[in-house]
Design a protein around this motif. Structure first.
Motif, PDB file in Angstrom:
ATOM      1  N   LEU A  10       0.838  -1.208   0.000  1.00 43.62           N
ATOM      2  CA  LEU A  10       0.000   0.000   0.000  1.00 43.62           C
ATOM      3  C   LEU A  10       0.869   1.254   0.000  1.00 43.62           C
ATOM      4  N   LEU A  11       1.911   1.273   0.792  1.00 41.18           N
ATOM      5  CA  LEU A  11       2.819   2.429   0.810  1.00 41.18           C
ATOM      6  C   LEU A  11       3.543   2.569  -0.534  1.00 41.18           C
ATOM      7  N   LYS A  13       2.441   1.607  -3.523  1.00 38.99           N
ATOM      8  CA  LYS A  13       1.448   2.106  -4.482  1.00 38.99           C
ATOM      9  C   LYS A  13       1.239   3.607  -4.280  1.00 38.99           C
ATOM     10  N   ASN A  14       1.151   4.057  -3.019  1.00 40.99           N
ATOM     11  CA  ASN A  14       0.949   5.469  -2.718  1.00 40.99           C
ATOM     12  C   ASN A  14       2.165   6.276  -3.162  1.00 40.99           C
ATOM     13  N   TYR A  17       2.137   6.632  -6.924  1.00 39.48           N
ATOM     14  CA  TYR A  17       1.107   7.609  -7.311  1.00 39.48           C
ATOM     15  C   TYR A  17       1.601   9.033  -7.055  1.00 39.48           C
ATOM     16  N   ARG A  18       2.219   9.253  -5.916  1.00 36.23           N
ATOM     17  CA  ARG A  18       2.693  10.593  -5.564  1.00 36.23           C
ATOM     18  C   ARG A  18       3.925  10.995  -6.382  1.00 36.23           C
TER      19      ARG A  18
END
Length: 175
Positions: A10-11, A13-14, A17-18
């Motif tokens: 999850l981190l 993927k984030n 994205y960022r």
């Protein structure tokens, strides 16, 4: 899948994205750091100082009764701060005003009125009330001499028993 693996994915993927929006990523990382450094600089320029705990006198609410409420307002008007706990901080204590002027006045008035001759005292008040009503309004100018009889005891006492000059006695009587 384990919790650690899920959190890592999850981190990641984030972060991916960022990473595509670089300015937003820089602001999101640098802004909390900037605020943290401001807090550090303020702490360094103004070191903390020791302040004792502050205990305020109790103030009764109107539901406790009119007298305790008024005493709480009048007796603690300047809102002092004490280093040690005050007597009214105990749970269930409504008022600690036993030594106040208002409490003593009401206690003494109750004692006078509840005595056996309290009715006689009230009757004497009703007899003196017409005499008090004959006094002029507060705006009228009256002298001490107007309330006394000519050559009565008070002026005679001032003239003979005190070391006051006659001019001062006349001035006192004309006050």
């Amino acid at each position: 899948m384990a919790v650690g693996t899920q959190l890592g994915l999850l981190l990641w993927k984030n972060f991916i994205y960022r990473r595509r929006q670089r300015i937003q990523l820089a602001i999101e990382i640098l802004w909390p750091l900037f605020l943290f450094f401001i807090l550090i600089s303020v702490r360094q320029s103004h070191p903390p100082f020791k302040q004792h705990e502050c205990h305020f006198p109790n103030k009764a609410l109107p539901s406790a009764g009119t007298l305790p409420w008024l005493q709480g307002i009048i007796c603690n008007m300047n809102n002092p701060c004490f280093r040690h706990p005050t007597p009214g901080e105990a749970p269930g204590v409504v008022g600690n005003f036993a030594g106040s002027i208002l409490s003593r006045l009401l206690a003494e008035a109750r004692q006078v009125l509840l005595r056996a001759d309290g009715q006689r005292l009230l009757r004497s008040f009703t007899r003196i009330l017409p005499a008090l009503r004959r006094f002029p309004a507060s705006g009228a100018q009256r002298r001490v001499r107007d309330y006394l009889r000519q050559n009565e005891t008070f002026s005679w006492f001032l003239r003979t028993n005190t070391s006051l000059p006659p001019a001062l006695v006349d001035e006192l009587m004309g006050a």
